[in-house]
Structures are given as C-alpha cells and as structure tokens.
Design a protein around this motif. Structure first.
Motif, PDB file in Angstrom:
ATOM      1  N   GLN A   1      67.471   2.519  35.933  1.00 30.95           N
ATOM      2  CA  GLN A   1      68.273   2.826  37.124  1.00 30.95           C
ATOM      3  C   GLN A   1      68.740   4.273  37.117  1.00 30.95           C
ATOM      4  O   GLN A   1      68.707   4.960  38.138  1.00 30.95           O
ATOM      5  CB  GLN A   1      69.491   1.916  37.187  1.00 30.95           C
ATOM      6  N   VAL A   2      69.162   4.736  35.946  1.00 27.53           N
ATOM      7  CA  VAL A   2      69.645   6.116  35.843  1.00 27.53           C
ATOM      8  C   VAL A   2      68.506   7.097  36.069  1.00 27.53           C
ATOM      9  O   VAL A   2      68.681   8.134  36.713  1.00 27.53           O
ATOM     10  CB  VAL A   2      70.318   6.364  34.473  1.00 27.53           C
ATOM     11  N   ARG A   3      67.323   6.758  35.575  1.00 28.46           N
ATOM     12  CA  ARG A   3      66.165   7.613  35.789  1.00 28.46           C
ATOM     13  C   ARG A   3      65.847   7.724  37.280  1.00 28.46           C
ATOM     14  O   ARG A   3      65.521   8.805  37.786  1.00 28.46           O
ATOM     15  CB  ARG A   3      64.960   7.072  35.029  1.00 28.46           C
ATOM     16  N   THR A   4      65.976   6.615  37.996  1.00 27.82           N
ATOM     17  CA  THR A   4      65.740   6.622  39.439  1.00 27.82           C
ATOM     18  C   THR A   4      66.777   7.483  40.155  1.00 27.82           C
ATOM     19  O   THR A   4      66.446   8.246  41.068  1.00 27.82           O
ATOM     20  CB  THR A   4      65.781   5.189  39.995  1.00 27.82           C
ATOM     21  N   VAL A   5      68.028   7.364  39.742  1.00 27.24           N
ATOM     22  CA  VAL A   5      69.095   8.175  40.338  1.00 27.24           C
ATOM     23  C   VAL A   5      68.838   9.655  40.069  1.00 27.24           C
ATOM     24  O   VAL A   5      69.017  10.505  40.952  1.00 27.24           O
ATOM     25  CB  VAL A   5      70.474   7.740  39.800  1.00 27.24           C
ATOM     26  N   TRP A   6      68.392   9.997  38.854  1.00 24.39           N
ATOM     27  CA  TRP A   6      68.110  11.392  38.525  1.00 24.39           C
ATOM     28  C   TRP A   6      67.013  11.959  39.427  1.00 24.39           C
ATOM     29  O   TRP A   6      67.106  13.092  39.906  1.00 24.39           O
ATOM     30  CB  TRP A   6      67.722  11.531  37.061  1.00 24.39           C
ATOM     31  N   ALA A   7      65.975  11.153  39.678  1.00 25.64           N
ATOM     32  CA  ALA A   7      64.911  11.601  40.575  1.00 25.64           C
ATOM     33  C   ALA A   7      65.466  11.868  41.973  1.00 25.64           C
ATOM     34  O   ALA A   7      65.097  12.853  42.624  1.00 25.64           O
ATOM     35  CB  ALA A   7      63.808  10.544  40.633  1.00 25.64           C
ATOM     36  N   GLU A   8      66.373  11.024  42.421  1.00 29.33           N
ATOM     37  CA  GLU A   8      67.006  11.219  43.726  1.00 29.33           C
ATOM     38  C   GLU A   8      67.843  12.500  43.739  1.00 29.33           C
ATOM     39  O   GLU A   8      67.819  13.264  44.719  1.00 29.33           O
ATOM     40  CB  GLU A   8      67.901  10.011  44.039  1.00 29.33           C
ATOM     41  N   LEU A   9      68.554  12.756  42.664  1.00 29.39           N
ATOM     42  CA  LEU A   9      69.373  13.965  42.594  1.00 29.39           C
ATOM     43  C   LEU A   9      68.502  15.221  42.617  1.00 29.39           C
ATOM     44  O   LEU A   9      68.839  16.207  43.282  1.00 29.39           O
ATOM     45  CB  LEU A   9      70.234  13.949  41.327  1.00 29.39           C
ATOM     46  N   MET A  10      67.377  15.187  41.911  1.00 24.58           N
ATOM     47  CA  MET A  10      66.484  16.347  41.915  1.00 24.58           C
ATOM     48  C   MET A  10      65.913  16.591  43.307  1.00 24.58           C
ATOM     49  O   MET A  10      65.791  17.740  43.741  1.00 24.58           O
ATOM     50  CB  MET A  10      65.364  16.146  40.890  1.00 24.58           C
ATOM     51  N   GLU A  11      65.573  15.524  44.006  1.00 24.36           N
ATOM     52  CA  GLU A  11      65.055  15.671  45.365  1.00 24.36           C
ATOM     53  C   GLU A  11      66.106  16.291  46.284  1.00 24.36           C
ATOM     54  O   GLU A  11      65.808  17.164  47.097  1.00 24.36           O
ATOM     55  CB  GLU A  11      64.624  14.313  45.911  1.00 24.36           C
ATOM     56  N   ARG A  12      67.332  15.833  46.144  1.00 23.67           N
ATOM     57  CA  ARG A  12      68.405  16.351  46.994  1.00 23.67           C
ATOM     58  C   ARG A  12      68.698  17.816  46.691  1.00 23.67           C
ATOM     59  O   ARG A  12      68.949  18.611  47.591  1.00 23.67           O
ATOM     60  CB  ARG A  12      69.668  15.507  46.820  1.00 23.67           C
ATOM     61  N   GLU A  13      68.664  18.179  45.406  1.00 25.76           N
ATOM     62  CA  GLU A  13      68.927  19.576  45.036  1.00 25.76           C
ATOM     63  C   GLU A  13      67.812  20.470  45.561  1.00 25.76           C
ATOM     64  O   GLU A  13      68.073  21.562  46.079  1.00 25.76           O
ATOM     65  CB  GLU A  13      69.047  19.699  43.517  1.00 25.76           C
ATOM     66  N   ALA A  14      66.565  20.005  45.465  1.00 26.09           N
ATOM     67  CA  ALA A  14      65.431  20.792  45.961  1.00 26.09           C
ATOM     68  C   ALA A  14      65.524  20.971  47.466  1.00 26.09           C
ATOM     69  O   ALA A  14      65.269  22.064  47.996  1.00 26.09           O
ATOM     70  CB  ALA A  14      64.122  20.112  45.585  1.00 26.09           C
ATOM     71  N   ALA A  15      65.903  19.911  48.172  1.00 27.29           N
ATOM     72  CA  ALA A  15      66.034  19.999  49.625  1.00 27.29           C
ATOM     73  C   ALA A  15      67.159  20.942  50.011  1.00 27.29           C
ATOM     74  O   ALA A  15      67.023  21.747  50.950  1.00 27.29           O
ATOM     75  CB  ALA A  15      66.289  18.611  50.209  1.00 27.29           C
ATOM     76  N   ALA A  16      68.256  20.879  49.275  1.00 28.17           N
ATOM     77  CA  ALA A  16      69.377  21.772  49.565  1.00 28.17           C
ATOM     78  C   ALA A  16      69.004  23.221  49.288  1.00 28.17           C
ATOM     79  O   ALA A  16      69.343  24.132  50.056  1.00 28.17           O
ATOM     80  CB  ALA A  16      70.595  21.371  48.727  1.00 28.17           C
ATOM     81  N   GLY A  17      68.246  23.438  48.197  1.00 28.93           N
ATOM     82  CA  GLY A  17      67.811  24.795  47.882  1.00 28.93           C
ATOM     83  C   GLY A  17      66.865  25.348  48.931  1.00 28.93           C
ATOM     84  O   GLY A  17      66.954  26.515  49.316  1.00 28.93           O
ATOM     85  N   ALA A  18      65.962  24.489  49.424  1.00 29.67           N
ATOM     86  CA  ALA A  18      65.029  24.930  50.454  1.00 29.67           C
ATOM     87  C   ALA A  18      65.764  25.262  51.744  1.00 29.67           C
ATOM     88  O   ALA A  18      65.445  26.245  52.416  1.00 29.67           O
ATOM     89  CB  ALA A  18      63.995  23.840  50.705  1.00 29.67           C
ATOM     90  N   ALA A  19      66.762  24.446  52.086  1.00 27.71           N
ATOM     91  CA  ALA A  19      67.539  24.696  53.300  1.00 27.71           C
ATOM     92  C   ALA A  19      68.312  25.999  53.191  1.00 27.71           C
ATOM     93  O   ALA A  19      68.391  26.790  54.140  1.00 27.71           O
ATOM     94  CB  ALA A  19      68.486  23.531  53.555  1.00 27.71           C
TER      95      ALA A  19
END
Length: 230
Positions: free
Chosen positions: A185-203
């Motif tokens: 579960q934590v690994r899945t959450v980490w993947a979600e956090l990385m996606e959100r950080e990448a999207a925020a960085g791109a924005a």
C-alpha cells in the motif's frame, strides 16, 4: 516540491509508513523527533516546560521525564493544551527550516501526529492518513508497547477521532491488518506522490515559460515575486 502531511492515531502504524517512505526517497520531517529535540537539556523549550509543570517532570539527570509528563497532560486536557502551546511553535519553526533545506523537486513528508487536531491539513498539498480501528490501536499499545489499558485509552481519547482524521484525508492507508500487508500500500502511495510531484513540476515549468515570454514581449518591464515558504 510536493508537501505531504502524514498522520494517524497512536498505534496506527504511522511511524512504519514514515520509515518506508523515507526508504523510497521522501524527505521526512518527523514532528515527534523534533518535539523531543526542542525540549532537550539547555533548550528554551525545556525551561518553559519546567516553568509550567515544575521540576518534578525532570529526571535526576536533568532530562525531561516523558512518562511522568505524559501521565500529567494526558489526564488533563487543559494541561495538555498548555504543553502544546509551548512545544508546537518550536516544532513548527524547526519543521519549516528542514523543509526549506530540501531540494525544489523533493517530496517532503511531514510526519505530524496531531495534524487533524490542530487543523493543519491546509498547510499541505495533500494529506495521507494511516488508518486502523480503535480496537487494533488499543491492542498494539498494550501488547507491543506495554501500556496499561487505561493509559492507552487516555492517550487515544486525547487525539482526534478516527472519523475526524479520515475527514481530512486525501489518501488513506489501511493498516488494520498484518505488517506484510502494509508495504504494498505504501509503495502504491509513493507512486502516486511521485506522479503528483512530476505534474506539479511540469505545471510550474509551463507557467514559468509563459511568464518569461510575457516579460520579453513587454519590453523593459520587469516582474518579480517571491518570499519564504512557511
């Protein structure tokens, strides 16, 4: 930078989630650890605690007697509020320093036990709640930490309810089961956090490029904005 609030009731397993996230690459700002640091011997924090609760909360060696202080404040909401008023500003200031030292692309996880209680959810981009049933929390506190049942119940009662924590959650990690069910579960959450950080960085990058183009078009115009992050 992605700012994440991580919280959970006592005995829910938040510390294990924090440890796993740190292993994946998160910059963890541990409010509990900082709370211990700001009341070490010789600190203004410890002096303030002694002024409020008396020298009986000190050990013979001059350090804070945490079990003694805990038995006082968790049995009296007013005294707990007094302690929080001393410690929380010190913890907040140190947490801000550690966050500022993280890189611009960091995922900063603020491990905050009393996030829901203190209305801190708006400070973060999202909130991760580690959830466990009260019966599970009680069993862990008595069996694993050796707490007396009345002390464990008092500590649980001093925190937000399960429902109050879930109300501020963006993502929920169910830790009502065995430890081996937690890591996936934590690994899945980490993947979600990385996606959100990448999207925020791109924005942010897109916005920066747009701003730069605007500044070039408006010849001679300069636009500057900035300030420290709390």
């Amino acid at each position: 930078m992605l700012k994440v609030g991580l919280t959970g009731g006592i005995g829910a397993g938040k510390s294990e989630v924090s440890r796993l996230l740190a292993g994946y690459g998160a910059v963890v700002v541990d409010a509990d650890r900082i709370a211990r640091e700001v009341v070490e011997p010789g600190t203004p924090g410890l002096a303030a605690v002694v002024a409020a609760f008396g020298e009986s909360v000190l050990t013979a060696g001059g350090t804070l007697d945490r079990p003694k202080l805990g038995s006082i404040v968790f049995a009296d909401p007013a005294k707990l509020q007094t302690l929080n008023a001393i410690v929380h500003p010190l913890v907040g200031a140190r947490s801000a320093e550690l966050e500022a030292a993280a890189g611009p692309d960091a995922i900063v996880v603020h491990d905050v036990p009393l996030l829901a209680e203190n209305g801190l959810a708006p400070l973060y981009d999202l909130v991760v709640v580690v959830d466990a049933a009260p019966a599970t929390q009680l069993a862990r506190l008595t069996a694993l930490r050796g707490m007396a049942e009345d002390e464990a119940r008092a500590r649980m009662a001093a925190q937000a309810t399960r429902e109050q924590r879930l109300a501020v959650a963006t993502l929920v990690i169910d830790n009502d089961g065995p430890l081996e069910a937690l890591e996936p579960q934590v690994r899945t959450v980490w993947a979600e956090l990385m996606e959100r950080e990448a999207a925020a960085g791109a924005a942010t990058g897109t916005a920066g490029a747009t701003d730069a183009a605007g500044a070039t078009d408006a010849a001679g115009a300069t636009d500057a904005a900035g300030g420290p992050e709390a």
